[in-house]
Enzyme design. Structure first.
Site, PDB file in Angstrom:
ATOM      1  N   SER A 261       0.838  -1.210   0.000  1.00 26.51           N
ATOM      2  CA  SER A 261       0.000   0.000   0.000  1.00 26.51           C
ATOM      3  C   SER A 261       0.873   1.260   0.000  1.00 26.51           C
ATOM      4  CB  SER A 261      -0.914   0.003   1.231  1.00 26.51           C
ATOM      5  OG  SER A 261      -1.875  -1.011   1.117  1.00 26.51           O
TER       6      SER A 261
ATOM      7  N   ASP B  94      -4.496   4.645 -11.741  1.00 29.02           N
ATOM      8  CA  ASP B  94      -5.861   5.173 -11.934  1.00 29.02           C
ATOM      9  C   ASP B  94      -6.537   4.393 -13.059  1.00 29.02           C
ATOM     10  OD1 ASP B  94      -5.643   7.113  -9.969  1.00 29.02           O
ATOM     11  OD2 ASP B  94      -5.095   8.726 -11.365  1.00 29.02           O
TER      12      ASP B  94
ATOM     13  N   ARG C  66      -7.197   0.721 -12.176  1.00 33.06           N
ATOM     14  CA  ARG C  66      -8.357   0.510 -11.297  1.00 33.06           C
ATOM     15  C   ARG C  66      -9.648   0.394 -12.111  1.00 33.06           C
ATOM     16  NH1 ARG C  66      -5.424   4.366  -6.777  1.00 33.06           N
ATOM     17  NH2 ARG C  66      -3.993   2.695  -6.173  1.00 33.06           N
TER      18      ARG C  66
ATOM     19  N   ARG D 120     -33.488 -25.669  -9.960  1.00 37.29           N
ATOM     20  CA  ARG D 120     -33.427 -26.410  -8.694  1.00 37.29           C
ATOM     21  C   ARG D 120     -34.815 -26.477  -8.061  1.00 37.29           C
ATOM     22  NH1 ARG D 120     -31.136 -30.178  -5.464  1.00 37.29           N
ATOM     23  NH2 ARG D 120     -31.037 -29.506  -3.278  1.00 37.29           N
TER      24      ARG D 120
ATOM     25  N   GLY E 223     -25.480 -26.478  -1.021  1.00 34.08           N
ATOM     26  CA  GLY E 223     -24.351 -27.410  -0.916  1.00 34.08           C
ATOM     27  C   GLY E 223     -23.590 -27.549  -2.220  1.00 34.08           C
TER      28      GLY E 223
ATOM     29  N   GLU F  74      -4.025  -3.659  -7.127  1.00 34.68           N
ATOM     30  CA  GLU F  74      -4.112  -2.295  -7.682  1.00 34.68           C
ATOM     31  C   GLU F  74      -4.731  -1.319  -6.658  1.00 34.68           C
ATOM     32  OE1 GLU F  74      -4.597  -1.884 -11.811  1.00 34.68           O
ATOM     33  OE2 GLU F  74      -4.128  -3.998 -12.194  1.00 34.68           O
TER      34      GLU F  74
ATOM     35  N   SER G 204      -9.126  -2.028  -0.854  1.00 34.19           N
ATOM     36  CA  SER G 204     -10.337  -1.209  -0.642  1.00 34.19           C
ATOM     37  C   SER G 204     -10.038  -0.075   0.337  1.00 34.19           C
ATOM     38  CB  SER G 204     -11.481  -2.076  -0.116  1.00 34.19           C
ATOM     39  OG  SER G 204     -11.865  -2.986  -1.121  1.00 34.19           O
TER      40      SER G 204
HETATM   41  N1  CAA Z   1      -2.261  11.051 -10.155  1.00 36.58           N
HETATM   42  C1  CAA Z   1      -1.241  11.941 -10.224  1.00 36.58           C
HETATM   43  N2  CAA Z   1      -0.445  12.220  -9.171  1.00 36.58           N
HETATM   44  C2  CAA Z   1      -0.693  11.587  -8.015  1.00 36.58           C
HETATM   45  C3  CAA Z   1      -1.743  10.657  -7.863  1.00 36.58           C
HETATM   46  C4  CAA Z   1      -2.543  10.402  -9.000  1.00 36.58           C
HETATM   47  N3  CAA Z   1      -3.558   9.519  -8.940  1.00 36.58           N
HETATM   48  N4  CAA Z   1      -1.733  10.190  -6.593  1.00 36.58           N
HETATM   49  C5  CAA Z   1      -0.724  10.813  -5.955  1.00 36.58           C
HETATM   50  N5  CAA Z   1      -0.100  11.642  -6.822  1.00 36.58           N
HETATM   51  C6  CAA Z   1       1.042  12.545  -6.530  1.00 36.58           C
HETATM   52  C7  CAA Z   1       0.655  13.549  -5.447  1.00 36.58           C
HETATM   53  O1  CAA Z   1       0.003  14.670  -5.998  1.00 36.58           O
HETATM   54  C8  CAA Z   1       2.010  13.878  -4.858  1.00 36.58           C
HETATM   55  O2  CAA Z   1       2.676  14.774  -5.710  1.00 36.58           O
HETATM   56  P1  CAA Z   1       3.112  16.267  -5.198  1.00 36.58           P
HETATM   57  O3  CAA Z   1       3.976  16.036  -3.985  1.00 36.58           O
HETATM   58  O4  CAA Z   1       3.841  16.851  -6.353  1.00 36.58           O
HETATM   59  O5  CAA Z   1       1.837  16.940  -4.856  1.00 36.58           O
HETATM   60  C9  CAA Z   1       2.770  12.573  -4.949  1.00 36.58           C
HETATM   61  O6  CAA Z   1       2.115  11.810  -5.970  1.00 36.58           O
HETATM   62  C10 CAA Z   1       2.736  11.797  -3.664  1.00 36.58           C
HETATM   63  O7  CAA Z   1       1.388  11.568  -3.332  1.00 36.58           O
HETATM   64  P2  CAA Z   1       0.920  11.191  -1.858  1.00 36.58           P
HETATM   65  O8  CAA Z   1       1.513  12.168  -0.877  1.00 36.58           O
HETATM   66  O9  CAA Z   1      -0.569  11.064  -1.878  1.00 36.58           O
HETATM   67  O10 CAA Z   1       1.645   9.783  -1.654  1.00 36.58           O
HETATM   68  P3  CAA Z   1       1.491   8.705  -0.543  1.00 36.58           P
HETATM   69  O11 CAA Z   1       2.832   8.161  -0.257  1.00 36.58           O
HETATM   70  O12 CAA Z   1       0.663   9.214   0.595  1.00 36.58           O
HETATM   71  O13 CAA Z   1       0.696   7.525  -1.308  1.00 36.58           O
HETATM   72  C11 CAA Z   1      -1.246   6.295  -2.018  1.00 36.58           C
HETATM   73  C12 CAA Z   1      -0.570   7.653  -1.845  1.00 36.58           C
HETATM   74  C13 CAA Z   1      -2.593   6.627  -2.638  1.00 36.58           C
HETATM   75  C14 CAA Z   1      -1.442   5.582  -0.699  1.00 36.58           C
HETATM   76  C15 CAA Z   1      -0.403   5.444  -2.996  1.00 36.58           C
HETATM   77  O14 CAA Z   1       0.809   5.010  -2.401  1.00 36.58           O
HETATM   78  C16 CAA Z   1      -1.165   4.204  -3.472  1.00 36.58           C
HETATM   79  O15 CAA Z   1      -1.968   4.287  -4.399  1.00 36.58           O
HETATM   80  N6  CAA Z   1      -0.913   3.035  -2.858  1.00 36.58           N
HETATM   81  C17 CAA Z   1      -1.442   1.767  -3.370  1.00 36.58           C
HETATM   82  C18 CAA Z   1      -0.495   1.165  -4.362  1.00 36.58           C
HETATM   83  C19 CAA Z   1      -1.134   0.168  -5.256  1.00 36.58           C
HETATM   84  O16 CAA Z   1      -2.231   0.356  -5.765  1.00 36.58           O
HETATM   85  N7  CAA Z   1      -0.423  -0.929  -5.491  1.00 36.58           N
HETATM   86  C20 CAA Z   1      -0.855  -1.925  -6.404  1.00 36.58           C
HETATM   87  C21 CAA Z   1       0.324  -2.397  -7.194  1.00 36.58           C
HETATM   88  S1  CAA Z   1       0.047  -3.048  -8.822  1.00 36.58           S
HETATM   89  C22 CAA Z   1      -0.600  -4.584  -8.569  1.00 36.58           C
HETATM   90  O17 CAA Z   1      -1.533  -4.716  -7.854  1.00 36.58           O
HETATM   91  C23 CAA Z   1       0.004  -5.757  -9.234  1.00 36.58           C
HETATM   92  C24 CAA Z   1      -0.582  -6.132 -10.517  1.00 36.58           C
HETATM   93  O18 CAA Z   1       0.147  -6.550 -11.400  1.00 36.58           O
HETATM   94  C25 CAA Z   1      -2.047  -6.150 -10.746  1.00 36.58           C
END
Ligand code: CAA
Length: 379
Positions: free
Chosen positions: A132, A240, A243, A268, A340, A363, A366
């Site tokens: 996360s 984004d 998702r 059924r 069942g 990704e 929740s």
């Molecule tokens: N679009 C553009 N910029 C974004 C953004 C977005 N959606 N979200 C954050 N940012 C930017 C912020 O604006 C910020 O930039 P500035 O400092 O210039 O303003 C910078 O990124 C840092 O943002 P945060 O301070 O919000 O960062 P954070 O460390 O608090 O993390 C979080 C935010 C939403 C928790 C993020 O870490 C996150 O989404 N975590 C979940 C990760 C995830 O989804 N992992 C899945 C991996 S892929 C997978 O599942 C495998 C697969 O193959 C399917």
């Protein structure tokens, strides 16, 4: 909900429905049980344009939009959620960042093979200590002369075992945390880059989920994707879109659960009548359908906003949150309606239940979706 779709989108939906029902449905359960990657189906999906739906034909894409992409991932996932995520991770997490952030040279080099499905892509962000908290990546990329040297270990890369192109996130300035992260394109076979552990999972068993190990991997300077130290944004913007793909996958699972439950409830007999005559069953079916359609509308809206170039981060998080919880709800009720039999492998309901769970986790869990939504409301 066809009245919200264009003629072109309806045609695509019908085409994918036919393909998925005839080609994917009959082999899905067997592929799952044998943890078999559906390589032949992915090849056919590529020939139908499904590996590059929302990208311009200039690069080999199908020139369609993100609503078409949503519909295709839903239809495929209706029959096999593993195939759905293979297409979604490839498309949203690899094709999209290359198209959005790549140089013209990178686009010309990678997109034609990816969009046609000749090559599969995987996205490698997570690590054992960076799930996360995606910014906590410990994998490093150090510039030595004109080469990047990468070291680290990545986890849970969907398509990791089959991919020939990886988008990989590494720290280029560890002192800066999220402001010191960069994205790279790595090709399969690059010395020092190899697939480690393959996960044994609860569901989506015919998709691979792999560890990617990097030991002194040398990459040319041109392997950087997007700007130096701006890779966290590359990852966030990419997620984004990802998702939306997972929301669509969850919609497919929810619909599979509902359609199977309706069919079973009419066939059924208990107490000398089909169980669909009983209000207890009818209410479950009504609740399932409401959850599905509400999630569909949220996903459709977020896809439309992406098409129109609007900021849709919050809407994508809402769609993924609601669709994944709807999929869990519907899969749970489908087992209940099957009684069942639903608990056995003789019916698909148990597979839908196992597959649905991951949509609440990957990704962004929740809880992370709720954090994204709340932060955008409170800022
Ligand atoms: N679009 C553009 N910029 C974004 C953004 C977005 N959606 N979200 C954050 N940012 C930017 C912020 O604006 C910020 O930039 P500035 O400092 O210039 O303003 C910078 O990124 C840092 O943002 P945060 O301070 O919000 O960062 P954070 O460390 O608090 O993390 C979080 C935010 C939403 C928790 C993020 O870490 C996150 O989404 N975590 C979940 C990760 C995830 O989804 N992992 C899945 C991996 S892929 C997978 O599942 C495998 C697969 O193959 C399917």
């Amino acid at each position: 909900m066809n009245y919200l779709l264009t003629e072109e989108q309806i045609m695509l939906k019908e085409m994918v429905h036919k393909f998925a029902k005839e080609r994917i449905g009959p082999v899905a359960a067997d592929n799952e049980r044998n943890h078999r990657f559906p390589a032949d189906i992915i090849k056919e999906a590529g020939e139908l344009g499904l590996m590059g739906i929302a990208y311009p034909s200039d690069y080999g894409g199908a020139d369609m939009d993100y609503i078409s992409y949503m519909l295709a991932v839903e239809e495929v996932s209706r029959w096999c959620a593993s195939t759905g995520v293979i297409i979604s991770a490839h498309s949203s997490l690899v094709c999209d960042p290359i198209y959005r952030f790549g140089t013209e040279e990178q686009k010309q080099k990678y997109l034609p093979d990816l969009l046609s499905g000749n090559k599969i892509g995987a996205f490698s962000l997570s690590e054992s200590g960076a799930g996360s908290d995606a910014g906590a990546t410990k994998t490093t990329a150090v510039l030595q002369g004109d080469k990047w040297i990468l070291n680290g270990a990545k986890l849970w890369a969907t398509n990791g075992n089959e991919a020939e192109v990886y988008i990989l996130i590494a720290s280029t300035d560890p002192s800066q945390k999220v402001k010191g992260i960069s994205a790279f394109i790595i090709e399969k076979g690059t010395p020092g880059c190899y697939v480690g552990k393959l996960e044994r999972k609860l569901g989506i068993k015919s998709s691979s989920t792999a560890e990617i190990i990097l030991e002194n991997v040398e990459l040319p300077k041109e392997a950087l994707l997007g700007e130096l130290n701006k890779g966290f944004k590359v990852a966030m913007v990419t997620l984004d879109g990802g998702r939306l793909g997972i929301a669509s996958q969850a919609l497919g699972i929810a619909r599979a659960a509902i359609e199977d439950a309706i069919k079973y409830s009419k066939e059924r007999f208990q107490f000398d009548q089909p169980i669909s005559n009983f209000q207890a069953i009818q209410w479950m079916i009504a609740d399932m359908w409401v959850r599905y359609e509400a999630a569909w509308l949220l996903t459709w809206r977020a896809s439309k906003m992406k098409n129109e170039g609007m900021d849709y981060s919050r809407e994508a998080a809402m769609a993924k949150l609601d669709a994944s919880e709807a999929a869990m709800f519907c899969a749970n009720k489908a087992i209940q309606i099957h009684g069942g039999f639903g608990y056995t492998e003789d019916f698909n309901a148990e597979r839908y239940y196992r597959d649905a769970k991951i949509t609440e986790i990957y990704e962004g869990t929740s809880e992370i979706q709720r954090l994204v939504i709340a932060r955008s409301l409170l800022k």
